[in-house]
Design a protein around this motif. Structure first.
Motif, mmCIF file in Angstrom:
data_model
loop_
_atom_site.group_PDB
_atom_site.id
_atom_site.type_symbol
_atom_site.label_atom_id
_atom_site.label_comp_id
_atom_site.label_asym_id
_atom_site.label_seq_id
_atom_site.Cartn_x
_atom_site.Cartn_y
_atom_site.Cartn_z
ATOM 1 N N GLU A 1 -2.445 -1.197 -3.310
ATOM 2 C CA GLU A 1 -3.496 -0.353 -2.747
ATOM 3 C C GLU A 1 -2.974 1.091 -2.657
ATOM 4 O O GLU A 1 -1.777 1.309 -2.432
ATOM 5 C CB GLU A 1 -3.834 -0.868 -1.346
ATOM 6 C CG GLU A 1 -5.231 -0.527 -0.893
ATOM 7 C CD GLU A 1 -5.525 -1.164 0.469
ATOM 8 O OE1 GLU A 1 -5.846 -0.407 1.385
ATOM 9 O OE2 GLU A 1 -5.406 -2.406 0.592
ATOM 10 N N THR B 1 0.673 5.382 0.449
ATOM 11 C CA THR B 1 -0.115 6.550 0.855
ATOM 12 C C THR B 1 0.558 7.804 0.313
ATOM 13 O O THR B 1 1.758 8.025 0.533
ATOM 14 C CB THR B 1 -0.255 6.626 2.384
ATOM 15 O OG1 THR B 1 -0.988 5.473 2.834
ATOM 16 C CG2 THR B 1 -1.014 7.878 2.803
ATOM 17 N N THR C 1 -0.596 -0.647 7.786
ATOM 18 C CA THR C 1 -1.023 -1.077 6.448
ATOM 19 C C THR C 1 -0.308 -0.300 5.335
ATOM 20 O O THR C 1 -0.327 -0.712 4.180
ATOM 21 C CB THR C 1 -2.552 -0.926 6.246
ATOM 22 O OG1 THR C 1 -2.880 0.468 6.171
ATOM 23 C CG2 THR C 1 -3.338 -1.576 7.380
ATOM 24 N N THR C 2 0.309 0.831 5.677
ATOM 25 C CA THR C 2 1.027 1.632 4.668
ATOM 26 C C THR C 2 2.487 1.194 4.569
ATOM 27 O O THR C 2 3.207 1.213 5.563
ATOM 28 C CB THR C 2 0.962 3.138 5.031
ATOM 29 O OG1 THR C 2 -0.366 3.612 4.832
ATOM 30 C CG2 THR C 2 1.918 3.957 4.164
ATOM 31 N N LYS D 1 0.829 -1.214 0.000
ATOM 32 C CA LYS D 1 0.000 0.000 0.000
ATOM 33 C C LYS D 1 0.861 1.261 0.000
ATOM 34 O O LYS D 1 1.814 1.381 0.780
ATOM 35 C CB LYS D 1 -0.919 0.012 1.223
ATOM 36 C CG LYS D 1 -1.833 1.240 1.297
ATOM 37 C CD LYS D 1 -2.756 1.141 2.488
ATOM 38 C CE LYS D 1 -3.359 2.489 2.858
ATOM 39 N NZ LYS D 1 -4.099 2.414 4.144
ATOM 40 N N CYS E 1 7.457 -2.860 0.867
ATOM 41 C CA CYS E 1 6.543 -3.852 1.438
ATOM 42 C C CYS E 1 7.277 -5.162 1.733
ATOM 43 O O CYS E 1 7.138 -5.740 2.808
ATOM 44 C CB CYS E 1 5.397 -4.078 0.449
ATOM 45 S SG CYS E 1 4.278 -5.391 0.929
#
Lengths: 284, 284
Positions: free
Chosen positions: B62, B35, B89-90, B33, B278
């Motif tokens: 994402e 951002t 989650t980022t 993800k 990630c």
């Protein structure tokens, strides 16, 4: 015949200026202090330390030597470094490198207080060189090269400069310092092809590769300034630089000798950065 | 006649590879993800954001957009950034720059989590470029230039490369990336003298100065590769690069167009670095 430009006059000029600065600080009851961190008893570290001590004493900078055992653990080293970081009487810290293998420089370099990091060990200070932000510190040898160029009035701005060598202590930071002074900089290294051709276009050549007398006059443009950062031992056991000075002297405009060149200026730069750190920490 | 080398095929190749990587991650219940932090509604930021969103969607990354008010205070901005840093989650964070004047980039850049800093805002990542330490991230545009050179099999090692421009987002980091790949790099800039002479010796010329069509064939060696990073608007209101492509096309070996060159690759590099972040955060 080129001019042999020695480091001592440049170092002396810095020293004379610093003596005045330190006098002014003492009038405010401020005494600049350098703490040197040395692990073990490496001969060249101890030689540098003697030179730095002599220089600092002559200027009025207090000096403390923290000698640590050769087999010190990572955690003990970090604890000692933290104590020095927190010591309010210490303005500047210099750690001899490379550190012994059991100490992880990639961790330790981040732990030295960047405001006291007078030899540019912490990556935060290295990144300031990249950003042309002069609120940090430069590696002393790289800054010594600039000091010599300035002392002998060798113009940097707009000039073509070739730096031979790309170490983190000299080649790379020096290239950034020169770029920040608006030189057009080319960095040469072991993989560079046709290096003679590239070097012989330069107005200023700085050599920092650590190989005895490897650069001869075929690399040098007639009248160029040559700064020799190398300190090697030749086959006769004598100190020599990376440049074959005898071979080049007829062709160059100016050239620094080894010994007696850049090496004579580094401790004065160290002292200069200690005084700078001290003034900043006292908001002067 | 030189070859016009477009960015899209290079970007597509990266994308195809990333789609596979993301599939593998999803099998482990991991969804990368990104951002994006945007202050205000700057047109070019929003255009880039749309491109990045499309790219990430096509890969399965994402994406979250954190839009903040144009007049946000320094403290509120920092609070928001910290929340995103801490959001598990980022994986990657990109902050549009320059930030509005009330926000101090010199403070904020240190606060972005270096492990999520996929556009190399934090000086810790910038210093890793200097150290040739590939555990960090590169500025996306600089890395896009390398991606194009690699995709079109333009050899970097040992080659003479001239980078025209010394910004912190392209010129300087790109020079370091090229040096780390063993090119012999010269950085030219506004104070460089005889730039035509210097450039026309280069095997690869990268132009990143932001001036419409300022580089013509007199700067280019016959057969050289020319990478045009500029994105400008010409007098007719059309997009153009820093290179006068029409004037150079006969002489070059390869040249990137504008639009359709480097700019088409940057979002794929952004996506690549998000996937990289990630994987590192999940110890893969």
């Amino acid at each position: 015949m080129g001019q042999l430009i020695k480091g001592k006059p440049a170092a002396d000029a810095v020293t004379v200026h610093l003596i005045e600065e330190v006098k002014n600080l003492k009038r405010k009851n401020i005494i600049p202090k350098l703490t040197i961190v040395r692990v073990g008893k490496n001969g060249s570290d101890m030689a540098y330390e003697r030179g730095a001590t002599k220089r600092c004493n002559s200027i009025g900078i207090e000096i403390a030597i923290k000698e640590l055992p050769e087999d010190i653990s990572q955690q003990s080293f970090i604890d000692e470094l933290k104590k020095i970081n927190e010591d309010s009487t210490t303005d500047g810290i210099m750690v001899f490198r490379p550190l012994p293998k059991q100490l992880d420089e990639d961790i330790i370099k981040h732990l030295i207080d960047p405001n006291k990091d007078v030899d540019c060990f912490n990556p935060l200070n290295m990144s300031k060189l990249l950003e042309d932000d002069n609120s940090g510190f430069s590696p002393c040898t790289a800054a010594a090269v600039i000091e010599i160029l300035d002392y002998y009035k060798i113009k940097i701005e707009g000039k073509r400069v070739v730096v031979i060598g790309r170490s983190m202590v000299v080649g790379k930071p020096l290239s950034l310092l020169l770029l920040n002074r608006n030189a057009t900089v080319t960095i040469c290294h072991s993989r560079t092809q046709k290096m003679e051709n590239i070097c012989s276009q330069a107005d200023i050549v700085v050599v920092c590769i650590g190989k005895s007398k490897i650069i001869n006059k075929s690399y040098i443009k007639s009248g160029a300034a040559v700064i020799d950062v190398g300190i090697n031992v030749d086959t006769n056991g004598a100190l020599c630089g990376d440049v074959d000075t005898e071979n080049c002297i007829e062709k160059v405009g100016m050239i620094t000798p080894v010994p007696g060149g850049v090496g004579s200026v580094t401790t004065s730069i160290l002292a200069k950065q200690v005084v700078m750190a001290c003034k900043r920490q006292n908001n002067i």
